[in-house]
Design an enzyme around this catalytic site. Structure first.
Site: not given
Length: 447
Positions: A132, A137-139, A153, A251
């Site tokens: 995802g 950033g991108t995982v 991550k 969050d």
């Protein structure tokens, strides 16, 4: 290295077959951690971070003075950063590539990740291994040489350097302070040139939001949803009450709640997390507003005053999501239904909460009763004034009771959906679980 520190008790959620008082799942006193040396090392590391990045004091947590009233909105897409893997090693692993931390390594007893090792584990960050995208950033899903899976991550390289560093540092330092079954575990990180990588445990069954959207192979019935709500309550209670200093997540949302293969929950993504004030007399932390639209405490938005009750508000939104299946804001809906919390609580007030019930949930007397009770709890979590909201510990205690009643009644009052829909009056009883008339207010007892 031989570990001489006393063992830490890992706080665990209640087992499906072991109902007991919620308060009993936490120690009366803060426990000592087997990672105490590691934490000491992290503190030294934090000092080195600040030494190297002098400009960072003006980033995330130099937001102690109010700035423009802007909510920083993470990407709406999935940040699948954890999962359950029985092969994950217990030892913490860290990589300090840009600075020499030999003494820190020996104190923490860490095993070092290299960029080469993580690159190989993810197939050189292959698109096919992407789990995802998140605000950081991108995982990626990674498989280490010992066969264990991890979530990697990788920070966006186009992210502004000071902002990148602040989020990176914040998540590492927060994760290093926590140890709980319902919180993702930090396994390591890498700082190598322009690479910023965080390695955490892998949870392979998607996010709560994916499950509620019907994008998962698993169906969440009322029993599973109550388990998940309790897991999240346990996790956030731990952050607020059982860490060295209270941690405010900032969050809490369905896409940051990861679901295990056994349909239990782990809270993830600590990039916005904030330590409570060290001043015992302080009632809040003054900080720039961070969070996700639809989940952010309105009192926090108007005052910039952050407290643990801001997490409680976000948790209230999640409770409504669990019961309705809907996202907090759905612009394609009729006007009265676009703000899900407002619509669902209005249905509760009018005595027809079942209208707001997720159509995927099986209707039964027990499930409708649980729905109403959870929405009543959500209503108090969502109180405009933070003083009227319960603590997370109190939320957990109420949810334990709801789940206990649901299990008992579900076993003796199971009926078919068709028969139920024809025979059952969905109007609520005059007295609810708190022994009050509908519309009356009540106060939770102090923690």
């Amino acid at each position: 290295m031989k570990n001489t520190s006393s063992p830490r008790r890992i706080i665990r959620s209640g087992d499906a077959n072991n109902d007991h008082n919620f308060a009993g799942t936490f120690p009366k006193k803060k426990t000592q951690s087997v990672l105490s040396r590691f934490r000491a090392a992290v503190k030294k590391l934090e000092a080195v971070f600040f030494c190297q990045k002098k400009g960072c004091s003006n980033t995330d947590d130099a937001d102690e003075r109010p700035a423009s009233q802007v909510i920083e909105i993470p990407s709406a897409s999935t940040d699948n950063s954890t999962g359950s893997s029985s092969k994950i090693p217990v030892r913490f692993k860290h990589s300090y590539s840009s600075v020499s931390f030999d003494s820190t390594r020996s104190q923490a007893g860490t095993v070092i990740y290299s960029l080469e090792e993580i690159s190989k584990a993810t197939g050189n960050f292959s698109p096919k291994n992407i789990l995802g995208e998140g605000s950081f950033g991108t995982v990626y899903k990674g498989k280490l040489k010992d066969g264990s899976f991890v979530a990697v991550k990788r920070a966006k390289k186009e992210m502004r350097e000071d902002r990148l560093f602040a989020v990176f540092k914040n998540e590492i330092l927060t994760l290093s302070k926590i140890e709980h079954l319902n919180l993702v575990r930090l396994l390591g990180y890498i700082e190598d040139g322009d690479e910023r990588i965080i390695v955490v445990e892998y949870v392979g069954n998607g996010t709560l939001r994916e499950h509620l959207d019907g994008k998962s192979r698993s169906e969440l019935e009322m029993a599973e949803r109550l388990d998940i709500a309790i897991d999240v309550a346990h996790a956030v209670t731990y952050l607020h009450m059982y860490t060295d200093r209270p941690i405010i997540h900032r969050d809490i949302k369905a896409s940051n709640i990861l679901i295990t293969e056994k349909l239990r929950a782990k809270v993830a993504d600590f990039g916005f997390a904030k330590l409570a004030s060290e001043d015992p007399g302080a009632s809040h932390v003054l900080t720039q507003v961070r969070g996700t639209v639809g989940y952010v405490d309105p009192e926090y938005i108007s005052t910039y005053e952050l407290t643990e009750k801001s997490d409680v508000y976000s948790f209230g939104v999640v409770l409504v999501e669990l019961m309705t299946g809907r996202q907090p804001m759905e612009s394609e809906r009729p006007i009265k239904e676009r703000i899900t919390t407002k619509w669902a609580l209005q249905a509760l007030k009018e005595g027809c909460a079942v209208v707001a019930m997720d159509p995927r949930l099986q209707r039964s007397p027990a499930s409708i009763e649980a729905l109403e009770k959870v929405l009543r709890l959500a209503r108090h979590c969502l109180a405009p004034n933070r003083k009227s909201r319960p603590s997370m510990k109190e939320c957990g205690e109420v949810l334990w009771g709801i789940r206990k009643d649901f299990r008992e009644k579900n076993n003796v009052r199971a009926v078919s959906t068709a028969h139920y829909s024809e025979q059952i009056d969905v109007r609520k009883d005059n007295r609810d679980m708190f022994g009050i008339e509908d519309g009356e207010s009540y106060e939770f007892r102090s923690a």
